[in-house]
Design a protein around this motif. Structure first.
Motif, mmCIF file in Angstrom:
data_model
loop_
_atom_site.group_PDB
_atom_site.id
_atom_site.type_symbol
_atom_site.label_atom_id
_atom_site.label_comp_id
_atom_site.label_asym_id
_atom_site.label_seq_id
_atom_site.Cartn_x
_atom_site.Cartn_y
_atom_site.Cartn_z
ATOM 1 N N MET A 20 0.846 -1.188 0.000
ATOM 2 C CA MET A 20 0.000 0.000 0.000
ATOM 3 C C MET A 20 0.883 1.240 0.000
ATOM 4 N N ILE A 21 0.524 2.229 -0.830
ATOM 5 C CA ILE A 21 1.280 3.470 -0.939
ATOM 6 C C ILE A 21 0.464 4.605 -0.323
ATOM 7 N N ILE A 22 1.075 5.335 0.597
ATOM 8 C CA ILE A 22 0.454 6.527 1.175
ATOM 9 C C ILE A 22 1.263 7.721 0.687
ATOM 10 N N ALA B 152 3.465 9.198 -6.559
ATOM 11 C CA ALA B 152 2.691 7.970 -6.352
ATOM 12 C C ALA B 152 2.762 7.074 -7.579
ATOM 13 N N MET B 153 2.665 7.665 -8.763
ATOM 14 C CA MET B 153 2.748 6.881 -9.997
ATOM 15 C C MET B 153 4.130 6.254 -10.154
ATOM 16 N N ASP B 154 5.170 7.011 -9.839
ATOM 17 C CA ASP B 154 6.536 6.477 -9.921
ATOM 18 C C ASP B 154 6.713 5.300 -8.971
ATOM 19 N N LEU B 155 6.216 5.467 -7.748
ATOM 20 C CA LEU B 155 6.336 4.386 -6.764
ATOM 21 C C LEU B 155 5.556 3.155 -7.208
ATOM 22 N N GLU B 156 4.352 3.375 -7.711
ATOM 23 C CA GLU B 156 3.524 2.253 -8.150
ATOM 24 C C GLU B 156 4.208 1.483 -9.277
#
Length: 265
Positions: free
Chosen positions: A141-143, A150-154
């Motif tokens: 899960m990304i907060i 967020a897109m880069d992390l995903e």
């Protein structure tokens, strides 16, 4: 600056490395304290013309590698917690992996720190990558309140073979998301869009289940002081993919090791 002033400047990075290596703020900071005690008793360990950061990590490494990995021999006068008893973990490859992937040392600098050849460092990094990648895929899960980050992390997380359960922008969204799909790991920004805190969101979640957490912040030095409870796993913004990969692997590796111990108990 004097060598002593430079040592202080590099302490947050040594704490970050030590916490990632041990999987614990308490244990990692204890090793950093032991390193500082060594430098106080032997200031010549860091020469006036040396690369102070490399020398500091070199002193830390000598202390770390002088102790039994299973925790039978610990820094004198320090009661280290169970997290330091790493059992079957292969320590030297993880050191090489973290020095290069998390701390950004060159192969030559890592070789000096580990007292090894450059070829040996390359072998250790490859070995660690295989070891850490084995059987650690999980739901993450990304907060994060910034859409592009967020897109880069995903994209990065999915490229490592993990699954993203969703992205939460606020403390409230994080709690709701975790209630619908419990993650195996959390990546959390500290300052969120509505003024809420990722730290508070994670504390809410950890009241109902245990999960490894990695915090991401533009101000890592604020959370690497060693003066209060702080994150064991921390990534600085702007981050490099290798940093995120290394810390995710470490966090999941420690979680799996703890579970194996529980099953064996």
């Amino acid at each position: 600056m004097s060598p002593a002033q430079l040592v202080v400047q590099y302490l947050p990075y040594l704490r970050r490395y030590a916490r990632a290596l041990t999987g614990s703020q308490v244990a990692g900071d204890a090793y950093v304290a032991a390193t500082l005690e060594t430098l106080v008793s032997d200031p010549a360990a860091i020469g006036p013309h040396s690369n102070v950061k490399v020398s500091l990590f070199q002193v830390f490494t000598r202390i770390w590698n002088s102790l039994a990995v299973n925790g039978e021999n610990e820094p004198a006068g320090r009661d280290l917690p169970a997290e330091i008893r790493l059992g079957q973990i292969t320590a030297l490859p993880r050191q090489a992996f973290l020095l290069s992937s998390l701390e950004g040392f060159s192969e030559e600098e890592a070789a000096v720190i580990l007292d090894a050849s450059v070829d040996r460092v390359r072998e250790l990094v490859d070995e660690a990558g295989r070891e850490l990648a084995a059987d650690i895929a999980t739901d993450i899960m990304i907060i994060e309140d910034e859409p592009l980050i967020a897109m880069d992390l995903e994209s990065l997380v999915e490229g490592l073979g993990h699954r993203v359960t969703g992205v939460a922008r606020t403390r409230t969204e994080a709690v709701e998301l975790a209630s619908s799909k419990r993650p195996g790991l959390i990546l959390a920004d500290i300052q969120l869009a509505d003024g809420s805190s990722g730290l508070d969101a994670v504390n809410d979640l950890l009241q109902t289940f245990e999960v490894p957490v990695i915090f991401i912040t533009a101000y890592p030095e604020r959370f690497l002081t060693g003066e209060r409870p702080e994150p064991a796993f921390l990534i600085a913004k702007p981050f490099q993919p290798a940093n995120v990969s290394a810390v995710i692997s470490q966090a999941l590796f420690f979680q799996q090791t703890a579970r194996r111990r529980e099953r064996a108990a």
